[in-house]
Each structure stands twice: as structure tokens, then as C-alpha cells.
Design an enzyme around this catalytic site. Structure first.
Site, PDB file in Angstrom:
ATOM      1  N   SER A  66       0.769  -1.455  -0.084  1.00 36.83           N
ATOM      2  CA  SER A  66       0.079  -0.029  -0.062  1.00 36.83           C
ATOM      3  C   SER A  66       0.875   1.073  -0.017  1.00 36.83           C
ATOM      4  CB  SER A  66      -1.037   0.024   1.280  1.00 36.83           C
ATOM      5  OG  SER A  66      -1.732  -1.097   1.180  1.00 36.83           O
TER       6      SER A  66
HETATM    7  N1  SAM Z   1      -0.140  -4.679   3.979  1.00 42.21           N
HETATM    8  C1  SAM Z   1       0.280  -5.278   2.744  1.00 42.21           C
HETATM    9  C2  SAM Z   1       1.567  -4.603   2.813  1.00 42.21           C
HETATM   10  O1  SAM Z   1       2.035  -3.974   3.734  1.00 42.21           O
HETATM   11  O2  SAM Z   1       2.350  -4.934   1.895  1.00 42.21           O
HETATM   12  C3  SAM Z   1      -0.479  -4.846   1.434  1.00 42.21           C
HETATM   13  C4  SAM Z   1      -1.445  -5.613   1.476  1.00 42.21           C
HETATM   14  S1  SAM Z   1      -2.138  -5.879  -0.248  1.00 42.21           S
HETATM   15  C5  SAM Z   1      -2.898  -4.222  -0.622  1.00 42.21           C
HETATM   16  C6  SAM Z   1      -3.740  -6.979  -0.018  1.00 42.21           C
HETATM   17  C7  SAM Z   1      -3.224  -8.402   0.495  1.00 42.21           C
HETATM   18  O3  SAM Z   1      -4.224  -9.020   1.025  1.00 42.21           O
HETATM   19  C8  SAM Z   1      -2.739  -9.178  -0.769  1.00 42.21           C
HETATM   20  O4  SAM Z   1      -1.309  -9.636  -0.509  1.00 42.21           O
HETATM   21  C9  SAM Z   1      -3.705 -10.300  -0.926  1.00 42.21           C
HETATM   22  O5  SAM Z   1      -3.243 -11.520  -1.076  1.00 42.21           O
HETATM   23  C10 SAM Z   1      -4.244 -10.296   0.732  1.00 42.21           C
HETATM   24  N2  SAM Z   1      -5.558 -11.034   0.721  1.00 42.21           N
HETATM   25  C11 SAM Z   1      -6.713 -10.894   0.059  1.00 42.21           C
HETATM   26  N3  SAM Z   1      -7.598 -11.823   0.656  1.00 42.21           N
HETATM   27  C12 SAM Z   1      -7.166 -12.312   1.736  1.00 42.21           C
HETATM   28  C13 SAM Z   1      -7.554 -13.208   2.794  1.00 42.21           C
HETATM   29  N4  SAM Z   1      -8.858 -13.415   2.729  1.00 42.21           N
HETATM   30  N5  SAM Z   1      -6.790 -13.439   3.691  1.00 42.21           N
HETATM   31  C14 SAM Z   1      -5.583 -12.986   3.911  1.00 42.21           C
HETATM   32  N6  SAM Z   1      -5.164 -12.103   2.955  1.00 42.21           N
HETATM   33  C15 SAM Z   1      -5.810 -11.784   1.858  1.00 42.21           C
END
Ligand code: SAM
Length: 222
Positions: A66
Site C-alpha cells: 500500500s
Molecule cells: N499490507 C500489505 C503490505 O504492507 O504489503 C499490503 C496488502 S495488499 C494491498 C492486500 C493483500 O491481501 C494481498 O497480498 C492479498 O493476497 C491479501 N488477501 C486478500 N484476501 C485475503 C484473505 N482473505 N486473507 C488474507 N490475505 C488476503
């Protein structure tokens, strides 16, 4: 010639000032933590020189780290404090979990893509983020083993607020979650648990996150 540690430190300090403080992020705990965690260690390979740009960046598997401002905004809005137990759903690169780990007592972070979990785990180990534990799985169901949480931060967009996450908030606990009918555009909601089944909800504005995929998120393979 590539950038060295002093260049990254300078760029990080500049990011904290211009992208965070000048935009209204005030919490000294958040500004301090964002000034210490090396974002260049979390971006996808080849993107290091852009680590302090005002943007989300690729981390592989079609996912993103993000924008720094969004990470700071969510952590500040959640009012994370030193003794807190925090859940992050959607750990991705591990960056936001590392920032949370510099403020809170314990961080439980969940990521559904195993390849990202492996990379994030080795980064967090290298940086000595010993109070951050990373799990592979569907975080839309929360992590009941470590509940209740003082703070839950969801870093992916959900179609609705998952009941499991509401139930895993401690009394007075805060849940920050992007919610929207579209898979790419959401409203950032802040829920505060006021009682057993009572929650106050505030809309903090428009955001754009990748979708939360899972039992209490969107279904499918995005
Ligand atoms: N906070 C992260 C960082 O600092 O790099 C960025 C997150 S990215 C915008 C969103 C993440 O949510 C992705 O890596 C995706 O694979 C994960 N995601 C989506 N659905 C999910 C779920 N049900 N449980 C865990 N992770 C999930």
C-alpha cells in the site's frame, strides 16, 4: 550505481515529512515507526529506487504494497498503542505488519498467498520483527486463536464487514476495513466495539484496495 542506506534513510525522512506530516498525520508513534521501517526491503525486486514514492507498488502475484500514506492513515485512525494486540488481514509484503510491530505489543498477520507469506516471513526475520507472527490462510475469518484484538486492520477490500472480525474485537476495539460493492473501490470504515453487539461506524473516505478473497470476502481467484 544503486542507492545506499544513507540515500534510503534520507528518502524515508522526506516521505514522513511530505507525504505524512504535511497531510495531517500527527500521531508521533506512527510517524516514528514509519520513519524506521525500511520500505525498500518490502517492495518487489527492481522497485527499490521507488520505495518512497507516494504510490502503491507491485510485490508479485498481482498484489501491491500500500501507499505509505494509506498505511499511516489506517494505523493512526486505529489509535494503536504500546500494549495492543493487533490483527492485520492481508499482510502482503509484511510492511504494514512491520510498522505495526514497532508500535504494538503483538501483531498477528495473515496472508492468503503462500508465496507472499514466505517472502514476508524472511523479511520480517531479517529485520528482527520478533513480535510479528505471520500465518498463511483466509483472514476474512480472523484468527480466533489469538482473539480478542484491540485493533484489526484489513488491508484488502471486502464486500461487507465480516462478522467474524467484528466478533474478534475486544471491548473498545477498533476495526479498520475498506468496504465496497466494487472489487476495486471502497469506503474506508472504522468500527469501534461499544458493547457485546454494538458497534459505532465512521466513514473515513474513498480508497482503492485489491479484493479480500475468502469465506467472508469476495469469492473467486482474483
Ligand atoms: N499490507 C500489505 C503490505 O504492507 O504489503 C499490503 C496488502 S495488499 C494491498 C492486500 C493483500 O491481501 C494481498 O497480498 C492479498 O493476497 C491479501 N488477501 C486478500 N484476501 C485475503 C484473505 N482473505 N486473507 C488474507 N490475505 C488476503
Amino acid at each position: 550505481m544503486g542507492l545506499g542506506p544513507a540515500d534510503f534513510a534520507r528518502a524515508r525522512a522526506h516521505m514522513v515529512k511530505t507525504q505524512l506530516a504535511h497531510r495531517g498525520v500527527r500521531d508521533p508513534l506512527v510517524l516514528d515507526a514509519m520513519g524506521k521501517v525500511p520500505r525498500e526491503a518490502f517492495v518487489g525486486e527492481g522497485y527499490e529506487e521507488f520505495a518512497y514514492d507516494d504510490l502503491p507498488l507491485p510485490i508479485g502475484d498481482g498484489q501491491t504494497i500500500s501507499q505509505p500514506y494509506v498505511v499511516a492513515l489506517m494505523i493512526e485512525a486505529a489509535g494503536v498503542r504500546a500494549g495492543d494486540v493487533v490483527l492485520e488481514v492481508g499482510a502482503g509484503s509484511g510492511y504494514a505488519a512491520a510498522v505495526l510491530g514497532r508500535i504494538a505489543a503483538r501483531v498477528v498477520a495473515i496472508e492468503r498467498r503462500p508465496s507472499l507469506v514466505e517472502q514476508a516471513r524472511s523479511r520480517l526475520e531479517r529485520l528482527g520483527s520478533g513480535n510479528v507472527e505471520l500465518h498463511s490462510g483466509d483472514g476474512s475469518r480472523g484468527w480466533p486463536e489469538a482473539a480478542p484484538f484491540d485493533v484489526i486492520i484489513v488491508s484488502a477490500g471486502a464486500p461487507a464487514v465480516p462478522e467474524a472480525l467484528k466478533a474478534q474485537l475486544a471491548p473498545g476495539g477498533r476495526l479498520l476495513i475498506p468496504v465496497g460493492r466494487s472489487e476495486r473501490y471502497q469506503k474506508l470504515l472504522k468500527l469501534v466495539r461499544k458493547g457485546a453487539a454494538e458497534y459505532a461506524t465512521e466513514n473515513l473516505g474513498e480508497v482503492s484496495f485489491v479484493p479480500l478473497i475468502g469465506e467472508q470476502g469476495w469469492t473467486g481467484k482474483a
